[in-house]
Design a protein around this motif. Structure first.
Motif, PDB file in Angstrom:
ATOM      1  N   PRO A  43       0.808  -1.236   0.000  1.00 30.39           N
ATOM      2  CA  PRO A  43       0.000   0.000   0.000  1.00 30.39           C
ATOM      3  C   PRO A  43       0.834   1.276   0.000  1.00 30.39           C
ATOM      4  CG  PRO A  43      -0.947  -1.611   1.494  1.00 30.39           C
ATOM      5  CD  PRO A  43       0.337  -2.211   1.010  1.00 30.39           C
ATOM      6  N   TYR A  44       1.922   1.317   0.772  1.00 28.20           N
ATOM      7  CA  TYR A  44       2.700   2.568   0.837  1.00 28.20           C
ATOM      8  C   TYR A  44       3.307   2.937  -0.513  1.00 28.20           C
ATOM      9  CZ  TYR A  44       7.253   0.165   0.858  1.00 28.20           C
ATOM     10  OH  TYR A  44       8.358  -0.566   0.502  1.00 28.20           O
ATOM     11  N   MET A  45       3.496   1.929  -1.375  1.00 30.03           N
ATOM     12  CA  MET A  45       4.136   2.195  -2.677  1.00 30.03           C
ATOM     13  C   MET A  45       3.218   2.988  -3.616  1.00 30.03           C
ATOM     14  SD  MET A  45       5.861  -1.483  -3.448  1.00 30.03           S
ATOM     15  CE  MET A  45       7.059  -2.209  -2.356  1.00 30.03           C
ATOM     16  N   VAL A  46       1.921   2.902  -3.393  1.00 27.43           N
ATOM     17  CA  VAL A  46       0.985   3.609  -4.282  1.00 27.43           C
ATOM     18  C   VAL A  46       0.402   4.851  -3.615  1.00 27.43           C
ATOM     19  CG1 VAL A  46       0.396   1.464  -5.477  1.00 27.43           C
ATOM     20  CG2 VAL A  46      -1.077   2.249  -3.621  1.00 27.43           C
ATOM     21  N   ARG A  47       0.804   5.095  -2.359  1.00 26.95           N
ATOM     22  CA  ARG A  47       0.176   6.163  -1.567  1.00 26.95           C
ATOM     23  C   ARG A  47       0.273   7.532  -2.239  1.00 26.95           C
ATOM     24  NH1 ARG A  47       0.958   4.373   4.125  1.00 26.95           N
ATOM     25  NH2 ARG A  47      -0.557   2.879   3.324  1.00 26.95           N
ATOM     26  N   ASP A  48       1.433   7.859  -2.813  1.00 31.06           N
ATOM     27  CA  ASP A  48       1.577   9.190  -3.414  1.00 31.06           C
ATOM     28  C   ASP A  48       1.268   9.202  -4.912  1.00 31.06           C
ATOM     29  OD1 ASP A  48       3.791   7.846  -4.303  1.00 31.06           O
ATOM     30  OD2 ASP A  48       5.184   9.508  -3.998  1.00 31.06           O
ATOM     31  N   CYS A  49       0.632   8.145  -5.398  1.00 37.32           N
ATOM     32  CA  CYS A  49       0.253   8.117  -6.818  1.00 37.32           C
ATOM     33  C   CYS A  49      -1.035   8.902  -7.033  1.00 37.32           C
ATOM     34  CB  CYS A  49       0.040   6.678  -7.286  1.00 37.32           C
ATOM     35  SG  CYS A  49       1.590   5.779  -7.426  1.00 37.32           S
ATOM     36  N   THR A  50      -1.172   9.447  -8.233  1.00 36.38           N
ATOM     37  CA  THR A  50      -2.403  10.155  -8.577  1.00 36.38           C
ATOM     38  C   THR A  50      -3.378   9.216  -9.276  1.00 36.38           C
ATOM     39  OG1 THR A  50      -1.245  10.883 -10.569  1.00 36.38           O
ATOM     40  CG2 THR A  50      -1.356  12.447  -8.734  1.00 36.38           C
ATOM     41  N   GLY A  51      -2.869   8.114  -9.796  1.00 38.71           N
ATOM     42  CA  GLY A  51      -3.725   7.155 -10.483  1.00 38.71           C
ATOM     43  C   GLY A  51      -3.235   5.732 -10.292  1.00 38.71           C
TER      44      GLY A  51
END
Ligand code: FMN
Length: 140
Positions: A43-51
């Protein structure tokens, strides 16, 4: 700048090729695309993604792969709010029924998809690869 995580499960490379097409579209729009397989994504790997683009082929009677894809998918669901989400994947003989089920399920979670899902029968042809690039552009 947009940052898009593309999480895909693929046994024989068809959904993987679609994921790479989506990444091309994101990058063509100046965004950052990061490809993940379900075994590695946290989960932390996608936390700062916009999409987030989620790809899984039709498996086990018109469903998602439950061994590898679903546990990763369930773990990152809390990260969906506020992000652009889209679905894609390849199927064999079911005419795309698994994707309709997946779309219904994700709608019940309160997710409004950012783009029409891209599906194809077995190996994506050039038309499907273009649809994948367009999907990447919509997410970025
Ligand atoms: C174990 C298994 C189950 C499958 N179940 C379905 C299915 O229920 N419906 C369908 O349309 N295709 C089914 N297929 C076909 C795959 O979805 C199709 O070959 C797809 O292109 C595989 O994508 P991939 O190359 O990304 O692994 C199944 C394939 C396998 C190996």
């Amino acid at each position: 700048m947009s940052k898009v995580a593309i999480i895909y499960y693929s046994q024989t490379g068809n959904t993987k090729a679609m994921a790479e097409g989506i990444a091309e579209g994101v990058r063509a729009n100046g965004g950052e695309a990061i490809l993940y397989i379900p075994q590695e994504v946290k989960p932390y790997m996608v936390r700062d993604c916009t999409g987030i683009a989620l790809g899984c082929p039709a498996m086990r009677f018109e469903q998602l792969d439950d061994d590898i894809f679903e546990p990763a998918y369930e773990s990152i669901k809390p990260e969906f709010p506020g992000k652009k989400i889209a679905l894609f994947g390849s199927y064999g003989w079911g005419g795309g029924e698994w994707m309709r089920t997946w779309e219904e399920e994700i709608a019940k979670e309160g997710v409004q998809l950012a783009a029409e899902s891209v599906i194809c029968c077995e190996t994506p042809n050039s038309e499907v690869m273009e649809e994948c690039r367009q999907l990447g552009k919509k997410l970025s």
